[in-house]
Write an enzyme that holds these catalytic residues in place. Structure first.
Site, mmCIF file in Angstrom:
data_model
loop_
_atom_site.group_PDB
_atom_site.id
_atom_site.type_symbol
_atom_site.label_atom_id
_atom_site.label_comp_id
_atom_site.label_asym_id
_atom_site.label_seq_id
_atom_site.Cartn_x
_atom_site.Cartn_y
_atom_site.Cartn_z
ATOM 1 C CG ASP A 142 -1.989 0.533 1.242
ATOM 2 O OD1 ASP A 142 -2.872 0.565 0.949
ATOM 3 O OD2 ASP A 142 -2.194 1.955 2.182
ATOM 4 C CD GLU A 194 -0.075 6.302 2.630
ATOM 5 O OE1 GLU A 194 -0.482 7.243 1.851
ATOM 6 O OE2 GLU A 194 -0.360 5.175 2.943
ATOM 7 C CB ALA A 195 1.925 8.888 -3.885
ATOM 8 C CG ASP A 204 -1.767 0.793 -3.554
ATOM 9 O OD1 ASP A 204 -1.043 1.800 -3.076
ATOM 10 O OD2 ASP A 204 -3.494 0.825 -3.208
ATOM 11 C CG HIS A 243 -4.098 7.666 5.741
ATOM 12 N ND1 HIS A 243 -4.763 7.812 3.826
ATOM 13 C CD2 HIS A 243 -4.888 8.961 5.872
ATOM 14 C CE1 HIS A 243 -6.333 7.835 3.769
ATOM 15 N NE2 HIS A 243 -6.421 8.688 5.073
ATOM 16 C CG ASP A 251 -3.062 2.502 5.338
ATOM 17 O OD1 ASP A 251 -3.813 2.469 6.442
ATOM 18 O OD2 ASP A 251 -2.941 3.238 4.305
#
Length: 309
Positions: free
Chosen positions: A94, A96-97, A194, A253, A258
């Protein structure tokens, strides 16, 4: 009166093919399913407890859990299940961006956290985890919204490696665990984005080909919706946890937290009798659906992708 013992009622094992639905065992399963449909939530919980199964979850989840347990017991008596035909491991990812409030259409998302949770499908336990932060190149300064949402600070990404180096570290970590060589495995995500969006865009930014090990994956939202027969708007992470009788653990998040919570959902689904299968893939840069009747194939041994021209 439901008959839900682990023993064959007539004391004999059927020799019929597992695909022969005229076999009497399927009539037994259908009769029992009808009985389970009429049970109250407390009756369901009591029966699940009798079989030492998880008793948390909404009524529809409990019904599905009990039906699958009974069906599995009956079919195993007919023809033992070959566990070698399933993945040994599932890698939950998962990302994060980078992001901005409202996410303007022209904004380019870059991966800033690459987590993996390694789920052993035989023990149904989280066996290992990987986590590294990534330095963004196009928008190196994180927005206040992104910092607040993810908990990832500017100092963290400033000290991080580039995506290309982190991907190399991911591949080395996977190789050390003999994924794709000694053990079969596949990737799993919470939704399509993703792989089809974040990883796809990031590989273009980093001027590398899309990695072959990530070209197919399990979208757990699709799997959950199809298995428990719920609409797509009931398949968000927090809702899936709630319906299964679980609370979120950790910081929302955080990519690693996550991923751990997604893995907990996957474990519960496997316990409930779901065979999590690849259901999405990338082909020529486009997201495509994989049929449930497609052969069960593990991901290839991970290799560092070639550079783009």
């Amino acid at each position: 009166q439901c008959r839900m013992s682990d023993q064959e009622p007539n004391g004999k094992n059927s020799t019929a093919s597992s695909n022969d639905f005229s076999d009497p065992v399927y009539k037994e399963i259908a009769i029992t399913n009808g009985c389970i449909n009429r049970m109250t939530r407390e009756e369901l919980r009591s029966k699940l407890a009798e079989f030492k199964l998880e008793t948390r979850g909404v009524k529809d989840v409990l019904k599905k859990r009990l039906k699958n347990y009974y069906k599995k017991q009956k079919l195993m008596q007919k023809e033992p299940i070959n566990e070698d035909s399933y993945y040994d491991y599932i890698c939950v990812v998962d990302f994060e961006a980078t992001c901005e409030e409202g996410n303007p259409p022209e904004f380019v998302h870059e991966i800033i956290e690459f987590p993996i949770v390694l789920l052993n499908t035989h023990t149904l336990e989280i066996e290992d985890t990987f986590q590294q932060y990534v330095k963004p190149e196009i928008n190196p300064k994180l927005s206040n919204f992104c910092i607040s949402l993810t908990g990832i600070t500017q100092d963290i990404v400033d000290k991080a490696d580039t995506f290309r180096q982190v991907l190399q570290n991911v591949i080395e970590w996977m190789r050390q665990r003999e994924l794709g060589t000694k053990y079969s495995y596949c990737m799993l995500t919470d939704g399509s984005w993703d792989m089809s969006k974040f990883l796809n865009i990031q590989c273009r930014i980093s001027r590398i080909k899309y990695p072959s090990f990530a070209k197919k994956w399990i979208n757990i939202r699709k799997s959950y919706g199809n298995f428990y027969k719920v609409p797509r708007n009931q398949t968000k992470l927090m809702i899936m946890l709630e319906k299964l009788g679980m609370n979120y653990e950790g910081r929302p998040h955080s990519g690693l937290d996550d991923s751990k919570n997604i893995a907990r959902i996957a474990i519960r689904m496997l316990q409930d009798g779901c065979e999590l299968r690849v259901n999405e893939r990338m082909h020529a840069g486009q997201l495509m659906t994989v049929s449930s009747s497609a052969p069960l194939e593990g991901a290839p041994a991970p290799q560092m992708p070639r550079c783009r021209n």
